[in-house]
Enzyme design. Sequence first.
Site, PDB file in Angstrom:
ATOM      1  N   ARG A  68      48.325  35.322  52.096  1.00 21.33           N
ATOM      2  CA  ARG A  68      48.214  36.671  51.539  1.00 21.33           C
ATOM      3  C   ARG A  68      48.406  37.713  52.636  1.00 21.33           C
ATOM      4  NH1 ARG A  68      46.001  37.350  46.405  1.00 21.33           N
ATOM      5  NH2 ARG A  68      45.261  35.432  45.489  1.00 21.33           N
ATOM      6  N   LEU A  96      45.048  42.638  47.271  1.00 20.62           N
ATOM      7  CA  LEU A  96      45.486  42.924  48.634  1.00 20.62           C
ATOM      8  C   LEU A  96      44.359  42.637  49.624  1.00 20.62           C
ATOM      9  CD1 LEU A  96      47.363  46.111  47.536  1.00 20.62           C
ATOM     10  CD2 LEU A  96      48.439  44.074  48.547  1.00 20.62           C
ATOM     11  N   HIS A 112      43.369  51.546  36.587  1.00 21.74           N
ATOM     12  CA  HIS A 112      42.780  50.413  35.878  1.00 21.74           C
ATOM     13  C   HIS A 112      42.524  50.798  34.417  1.00 21.74           C
ATOM     14  CE1 HIS A 112      40.600  46.737  35.289  1.00 21.74           C
ATOM     15  NE2 HIS A 112      39.644  47.420  34.697  1.00 21.74           N
ATOM     16  N   ASP A 148      38.728  46.446  41.879  1.00 25.68           N
ATOM     17  CA  ASP A 148      38.466  47.611  41.017  1.00 25.68           C
ATOM     18  C   ASP A 148      37.108  48.254  41.287  1.00 25.68           C
ATOM     19  OD1 ASP A 148      40.946  47.167  39.735  1.00 25.68           O
ATOM     20  OD2 ASP A 148      40.043  45.702  38.403  1.00 25.68           O
TER      21      ASP A 148
END
Length: 218
Positions: A68, A96, A112, A148
């Site tokens: 990642r 991320l 979102h 989020d």
Amino acid sequence: MNEQQSIAVLVSGSGSNLQAIIDASERGEIHCRVGVVISNKADAYGLVRARNHGIPTEVVDHRSFESREAFDARLVEVIRSAGAELVCLAGFMRVLTPVFLRAFPHRILNIHPALLPSFPGTHGPAQALRYGVRFSGCTVHFLDEGVDTGPIIVQAVVPVHEDDTEETLAARILKEEHRIYPMAIRLFLEGRLTVEGRKVVTKDAEKIPDFCHRNPDA
Ligand code: GRF
């Protein structure tokens, strides 16, 4: 920021929020240009939308990276070479890492489809329906290291109807997303957002039409 400054938009799919951002910038409602659109998926319709407006695009396929972090490092490189000052995640379906976050501190926005902190993660509208809430909505927030969980910039509320399906509720929410994402970008570009702990303080918020819908009797 002046007119020439550039923002990067990251997408994985349809890119209707990207379209709302492009339209707002072309109408002069936000003073920036979309300098690059990046997708982790080569077939994302968002790339077509970008090309239709002459915006440079780049596909960075997460599957061709060993980690990642390596994927994120490549994203950072592309964004920096486009000279982008602000990064907008618009339906970008990858989590991320700190490699990305630390490259753009308090300069990454996400949208979102739920009223955070309720229903984070995927399928916000379906989660809201299952839970039985009467209202749902959407949230634009700064990205932090959680999923989020970052400081909230703007939210919009929509009613949940008795006969809603995931699709009808998501469509009602999406319409509000297209309204509040450009609004959040504008506030950022005008330097009106200050992050204090987990809160965002907005300068002159009360002067912005539709920033906050209130019951006139409340
Ligand atoms: C939106 O509902 C957004 O909130 C979520 O993914 C969806 C993307 O839609 N993160 P689009 O690609 O902008 O049309």
